[in-house]
Design a protein around this motif. Structure first.
Motif, PDB file in Angstrom:
ATOM      1  N   PHE A  96       0.831  -1.140   0.172  1.00 41.67           N
ATOM      2  CA  PHE A  96       0.034   0.043   0.014  1.00 41.67           C
ATOM      3  C   PHE A  96       0.800   1.294  -0.087  1.00 41.67           C
ATOM      4  O   PHE A  96       2.250   1.144   0.205  1.00 41.67           O
ATOM      5  N   GLU A  97       0.173   2.364  -0.293  1.00 41.26           N
ATOM      6  CA  GLU A  97       1.022   3.745  -0.228  1.00 41.26           C
ATOM      7  C   GLU A  97       0.735   4.551   0.769  1.00 41.26           C
ATOM      8  O   GLU A  97      -0.071   4.253   1.738  1.00 41.26           O
ATOM      9  N   ASN A  98       1.504   5.682   1.079  1.00 42.51           N
ATOM     10  CA  ASN A  98       1.414   6.669   2.100  1.00 42.51           C
ATOM     11  C   ASN A  98       0.013   7.393   2.085  1.00 42.51           C
ATOM     12  O   ASN A  98      -0.424   7.515   2.954  1.00 42.51           O
ATOM     13  N   ASP A  99      -0.452   7.577   0.541  1.00 45.90           N
ATOM     14  CA  ASP A  99      -1.788   8.491   0.515  1.00 45.90           C
ATOM     15  C   ASP A  99      -2.891   7.379   1.022  1.00 45.90           C
ATOM     16  O   ASP A  99      -3.949   7.905   1.822  1.00 45.90           O
ATOM     17  N   ASP A 100      -2.559   5.948   0.998  1.00 47.73           N
ATOM     18  CA  ASP A 100      -3.823   5.026   1.495  1.00 47.73           C
ATOM     19  C   ASP A 100      -3.865   5.465   2.776  1.00 47.73           C
ATOM     20  O   ASP A 100      -4.981   5.547   3.543  1.00 47.73           O
ATOM     21  N   VAL A 101      -2.501   5.250   3.816  1.00 49.12           N
ATOM     22  CA  VAL A 101      -2.795   5.442   5.164  1.00 49.12           C
ATOM     23  C   VAL A 101      -3.248   6.725   5.712  1.00 49.12           C
ATOM     24  O   VAL A 101      -3.930   6.976   6.325  1.00 49.12           O
ATOM     25  N   GLU A 102      -2.669   7.899   4.934  1.00 54.63           N
ATOM     26  CA  GLU A 102      -3.281   9.187   5.326  1.00 54.63           C
ATOM     27  C   GLU A 102      -4.745   9.137   4.970  1.00 54.63           C
ATOM     28  O   GLU A 102      -5.397  10.030   5.846  1.00 54.63           O
ATOM     29  N   ALA A 103      -5.446   8.629   4.023  1.00 52.32           N
ATOM     30  CA  ALA A 103      -6.664   8.748   3.967  1.00 52.32           C
ATOM     31  C   ALA A 103      -7.528   8.074   4.999  1.00 52.32           C
ATOM     32  O   ALA A 103      -8.593   8.580   5.354  1.00 52.32           O
ATOM     33  N   CYS A 104      -7.010   6.892   5.193  1.00 55.38           N
ATOM     34  CA  CYS A 104      -7.528   5.964   6.333  1.00 55.38           C
ATOM     35  C   CYS A 104      -7.594   6.984   7.894  1.00 55.38           C
ATOM     36  O   CYS A 104      -8.424   7.095   8.559  1.00 55.38           O
ATOM     37  N   LEU A 105      -6.416   7.564   8.120  1.00 59.01           N
ATOM     38  CA  LEU A 105      -6.253   8.364   9.018  1.00 59.01           C
ATOM     39  C   LEU A 105      -7.000   9.510   9.302  1.00 59.01           C
ATOM     40  O   LEU A 105      -7.748   9.867  10.120  1.00 59.01           O
ATOM     41  N   LYS A 106      -7.480  10.129   8.050  1.00 57.86           N
ATOM     42  CA  LYS A 106      -8.188  11.283   7.771  1.00 57.86           C
ATOM     43  C   LYS A 106      -9.519  10.996   8.243  1.00 57.86           C
ATOM     44  O   LYS A 106     -10.285  11.760   8.905  1.00 57.86           O
ATOM     45  N   LYS A 107     -10.153   9.754   7.769  1.00 58.91           N
ATOM     46  CA  LYS A 107     -11.380   9.379   8.114  1.00 58.91           C
ATOM     47  C   LYS A 107     -11.510   9.204   9.489  1.00 58.91           C
ATOM     48  O   LYS A 107     -12.601   9.464  10.165  1.00 58.91           O
ATOM     49  N   LEU A 108     -10.493   8.465  10.231  1.00 64.62           N
ATOM     50  CA  LEU A 108     -10.753   8.086  11.537  1.00 64.62           C
ATOM     51  C   LEU A 108     -10.645   9.274  12.425  1.00 64.62           C
ATOM     52  O   LEU A 108     -11.519   9.247  13.460  1.00 64.62           O
ATOM     53  N   THR A 109     -10.113  10.077  12.191  1.00 62.07           N
ATOM     54  CA  THR A 109      -9.939  11.372  12.834  1.00 62.07           C
ATOM     55  C   THR A 109     -11.201  12.345  12.610  1.00 62.07           C
ATOM     56  O   THR A 109     -11.727  12.852  13.691  1.00 62.07           O
ATOM     57  N   SER A 110     -11.944  12.218  11.492  1.00 61.85           N
ATOM     58  CA  SER A 110     -12.975  12.944  11.613  1.00 61.85           C
ATOM     59  C   SER A 110     -14.455  12.353  12.034  1.00 61.85           C
ATOM     60  O   SER A 110     -15.362  13.170  12.051  1.00 61.85           O
ATOM     61  N   ASN A 111     -14.251  11.042  12.145  1.00 60.30           N
ATOM     62  CA  ASN A 111     -15.554  10.200  12.374  1.00 60.30           C
ATOM     63  C   ASN A 111     -15.418   9.781  13.999  1.00 60.30           C
ATOM     64  O   ASN A 111     -14.447   8.979  14.189  1.00 60.30           O
ATOM     65  N   ARG A 112     -16.278  10.348  14.901  1.00 57.42           N
ATOM     66  CA  ARG A 112     -15.993  10.124  16.300  1.00 57.42           C
ATOM     67  C   ARG A 112     -16.365   8.568  16.653  1.00 57.42           C
ATOM     68  O   ARG A 112     -15.747   8.141  17.498  1.00 57.42           O
ATOM     69  N   THR A 113     -17.250   8.067  15.974  1.00 60.04           N
ATOM     70  CA  THR A 113     -17.633   6.781  16.129  1.00 60.04           C
ATOM     71  C   THR A 113     -17.100   5.601  15.653  1.00 60.04           C
ATOM     72  O   THR A 113     -16.935   4.375  16.129  1.00 60.04           O
ATOM     73  N   LEU A 114     -16.179   6.133  14.704  1.00 61.03           N
ATOM     74  CA  LEU A 114     -15.325   4.903  13.917  1.00 61.03           C
ATOM     75  C   LEU A 114     -14.098   4.398  14.505  1.00 61.03           C
ATOM     76  O   LEU A 114     -13.334   5.407  15.013  1.00 61.03           O
ATOM     77  N   GLY A 115     -13.982   3.210  14.992  1.00 62.51           N
ATOM     78  CA  GLY A 115     -12.970   2.829  15.682  1.00 62.51           C
ATOM     79  C   GLY A 115     -11.793   2.028  14.909  1.00 62.51           C
ATOM     80  O   GLY A 115     -10.696   1.624  15.418  1.00 62.51           O
ATOM     81  N   LEU A 116     -12.306   1.293  13.755  1.00 57.07           N
ATOM     82  CA  LEU A 116     -11.481   0.511  12.949  1.00 57.07           C
ATOM     83  C   LEU A 116     -11.769   0.881  11.361  1.00 57.07           C
ATOM     84  O   LEU A 116     -13.090   0.914  11.283  1.00 57.07           O
ATOM     85  N   ILE A 117     -10.684   0.895  10.648  1.00 62.24           N
ATOM     86  CA  ILE A 117     -10.827   1.242   9.074  1.00 62.24           C
ATOM     87  C   ILE A 117      -9.927   0.253   8.312  1.00 62.24           C
ATOM     88  O   ILE A 117      -8.850   0.079   8.807  1.00 62.24           O
ATOM     89  N   SER A 118     -10.454   0.304   7.138  1.00 59.20           N
ATOM     90  CA  SER A 118      -9.579  -0.579   6.336  1.00 59.20           C
ATOM     91  C   SER A 118      -9.660  -0.183   4.739  1.00 59.20           C
ATOM     92  O   SER A 118     -10.645   0.920   4.638  1.00 59.20           O
ATOM     93  N   MET A 119      -9.441  -0.729   3.768  1.00 56.92           N
ATOM     94  CA  MET A 119      -9.547  -0.511   2.392  1.00 56.92           C
ATOM     95  C   MET A 119      -9.918  -1.739   1.740  1.00 56.92           C
ATOM     96  O   MET A 119     -10.150  -2.802   2.232  1.00 56.92           O
TER      97      MET A 119
END
Length: 287
Positions: A96-119
């Protein structure tokens, strides 16, 4: 620290080190930690020698108690030493790439109820693979022990249609899992009563019970570069698969004694069916 990455290694040290070397250059990842899960080859020596400058933390597990235990060792080490806001678990055979991890982190940060994310996940030939699925009723887990039922119903509970950009799912594939640390801690980490299989189902179930959601970026993909030797021990695989399934259903679905007996019978006859099918395949290949 924002994000720590855990790579669990067992007899795959070269790919573990290659992944660590790539990811420690990512701006989205602050620290990479490799946990050697008591490999029985020269993995520990190789990793320690490669890490002579100490840029990656190499943690040696005193024994191999399985996937959940090994990843917990890495997570607890990261929390004790660095206290990261997020923890990424990635298999040695992922790309995977840096942009993929950044996108996941951005979504986790902005969504209060989200505890786990993937692609979403692809193989090395760019074919999309099963990356998320739904919790099933007990009878589906029961019938799935039989090859004929699996053959016609394998994708019945798989997510095959996706929203644009993001959607919530029940369970994501364990090869790439990015957690909020607070969610993983509140879920009491991975359940170490399994050695292999159903770790994703269990941690997703635990998160649900404490009101955290699981999600997937539908416009990002990672590659899972499965490598099969052709010498896989299917008795070993089947033993742990069945054992983990029963533990999951007894512990978390809280099936009753009658359902447990039915499950034992299904596992027993499913094993016989699988042996017959494997013998027929072997006989056909030798013709």
């Amino acid at each position: 620290m924002n994000c720590a990455m855990i790579i669990l290694n067992y007899n795959d040290s070269q790919r573990a080190w290659k992944l660590a070397s790539r990811c420690q250059e990512f701006t989205s990842i602050d620290k990479v930690i490799i946990v050697d899960n008591k490999s029985d080859d020269n993995s520990a020596e190789y990793l320690l020698n490669m890490n002579c400058n100490g840029t990656v933390d190499v943690v040696l597990s005193p024994e191999n108690n399985g996937f959940a235990s090994g990843n917990n060792i890495g997570a607890k080490f990261a929390i004790d030493k660095y206290n990261p806001k997020f923890i990424l678990f990635a298999n040695t055979d992922t790309i995977f790439e840096n942009d993929d991890v950044e996108a996941c982190l951005k979504k986790l940060t902005s969504n209060r109820t989200l505890g786990l994310i993937s692609m979403r996940m692809k193989d090395v030939k760019n074919n999309e693979e099963r990356s998320s699925w739904k919790f099933k009723p007990f009878y589906e887990y029961l019938f799935s022990n039989f090859w004929i039922y699996r053959h016609f119903n394998y994708d019945k509970y798989t997510y095959n249609e996706f929203n644009d950009g993001f959607q919530y799912v029940d369970i994501i594939r364990g090869s790439f899992m990015l957690f909020k640390s607070e969610a993983l801690i509140k879920a009491n980490f991975f359940d170490e009563n399994t050695f292999l299989y159903y770790e994703e189902d269990i941690i997703s179930y635990r998160l649900r019970t404490i009101n955290y959601k699981v999600g997937m970026l539908t416009d990002h993909f990672y590659i899972h570069n499965h490598v099969y030797s052709g010498k896989e021990n299917y008795s070993f695989i089947n033993y742990h698969l069945n054992r983990s399934l029963k533990y999951f259903l007894v512990k978390y679905y809280k099936i009753n004694k009658l359902e447990e007996k039915l499950l034992d019978m299904a596992i027993f006859w499913g094993d016989i069916e699988l042996r017959i099918i494997n013998k027929l395949k072997l006989r056909k290949s030798n013709v």
